[in-house]
Scaffold this motif. Sequence first.
Motif, short mmCIF file in Angstrom:
data_model
loop_
_atom_site.label_atom_id
_atom_site.label_comp_id
_atom_site.label_asym_id
_atom_site.label_seq_id
_atom_site.Cartn_x
_atom_site.Cartn_y
_atom_site.Cartn_z
N GLU A 1 42.55 91.07 -20.91
CA GLU A 1 43.16 92.31 -20.08
C GLU A 1 42.33 93.49 -19.91
OE1 GLU A 1 45.82 91.83 -18.44
OE2 GLU A 1 46.38 89.87 -19.76
N THR A 2 41.04 93.19 -20.20
CA THR A 2 39.98 94.30 -19.84
C THR A 2 39.78 94.23 -18.24
OG1 THR A 2 38.82 93.80 -21.66
CG2 THR A 2 37.47 94.98 -20.16
N THR A 3 39.68 95.39 -17.75
CA THR A 3 39.77 95.45 -16.21
C THR A 3 38.49 96.41 -15.74
OG1 THR A 3 41.16 97.25 -15.98
CG2 THR A 3 42.17 95.17 -15.79
N VAL A 4 37.90 95.90 -14.77
CA VAL A 4 36.78 96.63 -13.90
C VAL A 4 36.97 96.57 -12.71
CG1 VAL A 4 34.21 96.97 -13.80
CG2 VAL A 4 35.43 95.99 -15.87
N LYS A 5 36.61 97.75 -11.82
CA LYS A 5 36.87 97.77 -10.55
C LYS A 5 35.54 98.68 -10.07
CE LYS A 5 41.95 97.73 -9.69
NZ LYS A 5 42.90 98.47 -9.20
N GLY A 6 35.09 98.42 -8.90
CA GLY A 6 34.01 98.71 -8.40
C GLY A 6 33.55 98.63 -7.16
N THR A 7 32.34 98.89 -6.55
CA THR A 7 31.75 98.51 -5.46
C THR A 7 30.26 98.01 -5.51
OG1 THR A 7 30.51 100.65 -4.99
CG2 THR A 7 32.89 100.40 -4.20
N CYS A 8 29.94 97.04 -4.52
CA CYS A 8 28.72 96.50 -4.34
C CYS A 8 28.19 96.72 -2.80
CB CYS A 8 28.69 95.04 -4.36
SG CYS A 8 27.19 94.24 -4.33
N VAL A 9 27.05 97.38 -2.78
CA VAL A 9 26.40 97.81 -1.64
C VAL A 9 25.26 97.04 -1.27
CG1 VAL A 9 25.27 99.67 -0.30
CG2 VAL A 9 27.30 100.23 -1.60
N ILE A 10 24.93 96.40 -0.17
CA ILE A 10 23.82 95.79 0.23
C ILE A 10 23.30 96.34 1.40
CG2 ILE A 10 22.63 93.54 1.05
CD1 ILE A 10 26.31 93.32 -0.25
N PRO A 11 22.30 97.30 1.10
CA PRO A 11 21.63 98.27 2.03
C PRO A 11 21.13 97.39 3.49
CG PRO A 11 20.66 98.50 0.14
CD PRO A 11 21.32 97.48 0.13
N GLU A 12 20.82 96.37 3.51
CA GLU A 12 20.34 95.59 4.65
C GLU A 12 20.61 93.98 4.79
OE1 GLU A 12 16.35 95.13 7.61
OE2 GLU A 12 16.20 95.65 5.53
N VAL A 13 21.47 93.63 5.78
CA VAL A 13 21.82 92.26 5.99
C VAL A 13 21.27 92.08 7.51
CG1 VAL A 13 23.45 90.41 5.92
CG2 VAL A 13 23.59 92.46 4.11
N SER A 14 20.54 91.32 7.60
CA SER A 14 20.01 91.01 9.18
C SER A 14 20.01 89.54 9.42
CB SER A 14 18.68 91.86 9.17
OG SER A 14 17.78 90.96 8.60
N HIS A 15 19.57 89.33 10.66
CA HIS A 15 19.52 88.13 11.35
C HIS A 15 18.32 87.40 10.72
CE1 HIS A 15 17.18 90.88 13.69
NE2 HIS A 15 16.30 90.00 13.83
N GLU A 16 17.50 87.98 10.13
CA GLU A 16 16.31 87.43 9.56
C GLU A 16 16.63 86.66 8.16
OE1 GLU A 16 14.06 91.02 9.38
OE2 GLU A 16 13.24 90.92 11.16
N ASN A 17 17.87 86.70 7.81
CA ASN A 17 18.37 86.25 6.30
C ASN A 17 17.66 87.14 5.36
OD1 ASN A 17 19.53 84.15 7.60
ND2 ASN A 17 17.70 82.75 7.55
N THR A 18 17.46 88.44 5.70
CA THR A 18 17.18 89.48 4.91
C THR A 18 18.15 90.14 4.04
OG1 THR A 18 15.31 89.97 6.22
CG2 THR A 18 15.79 91.85 4.43
#
Length: 325
Positions: free
Chosen positions: A20-37
């Motif tokens: 029952e340990t719980t964790v909530k958070g966010t994940c940020v990806i600064p750049e997702v582009s058409h170059e598969n970057t």
Amino acid sequence: LITIYDCKVVVEWSAIGKDETTVKGTCVIPEVSHENTIDGYEYTIGTSSGDNKLVNALLARVKALLPPLLEEKFKAFPQAILDVHGKDLTVVPSENDTPGGSGTATPAQVAPSATTTKSSLSNSKSAAGASKSNTINVLNTATVKVSSRFMASAEDLYGLLTDESRIPTWSRAAAQSKPSPGGAFSLFGGGVAGKYVELNPPNKIVQEWQLSRGSWPSSHYGTMTITLEQGSDSTNVEFSLDGVPKGQEEDVERGLEGYYIRGFKSIGYVQVSHYSQSTSPTPSKPTPVTIRKDGIDWKGYVALALAGLFLAVSIIPALTHNATR
């Protein structure tokens, strides 16, 4: 079709352990582009409950499982863009089709029946030939320029642009390149194609350049001139594309910046200054300039010298006259 995008993605996630340990958070990806970057993953914990060791274990598990799931979603971006915006495209008719009133191609006519006479067939062919020969296509075009400076030698960048084995490293797609006058090239999986016109290693490349998967007419080619000017510690590279159909300047500009300049950045080339662009610049009127040297206004000195000369011409005759008396 070529899809271009560059966005920041923020994902909210939550995890629950068996105890029952719980964790909530966010994940940020600064750049997702058409170059598969994908420019890294930045995790932040918002709330949690339970032992710290268990919380950290859950976070480690999230870091292991989340990236592959997200990358599968990112792969679907190009097709999703086409599904949403593709309905706004106009289908260009082929040579065997005729344009309909809606702007789309109408089906080719059904072949004539066996009862059609030979004379009627020959007449229709001659009429079609006359119609085709009298048709003249006029295309208004512009010039689009994009440039940037990289911490690299001109010789290195020249190799990136012409070497068949190195092009896929930054274009992220299959490529063909025969860098000699008249040699063919194909980039981005066939999205761009043409042939080399002039090569001056390592400073200049001139190509016949065609966007083969866009809205360019099938027989239309532009002229791409790539110049590389090397400085003491970096090289300025300029892409100048002449012959861009009017109305497509912004799309081509974004494409050159996204596929060429960002392509170099994606494999670690350091950009010294951001790209600059221009589309058929309008010449400006010259501005009058006052010539100065070492802080001296030479116009003022000329005026003072003329005044002194005039005074001398006026006084000398009087002095001469008094001396003779």
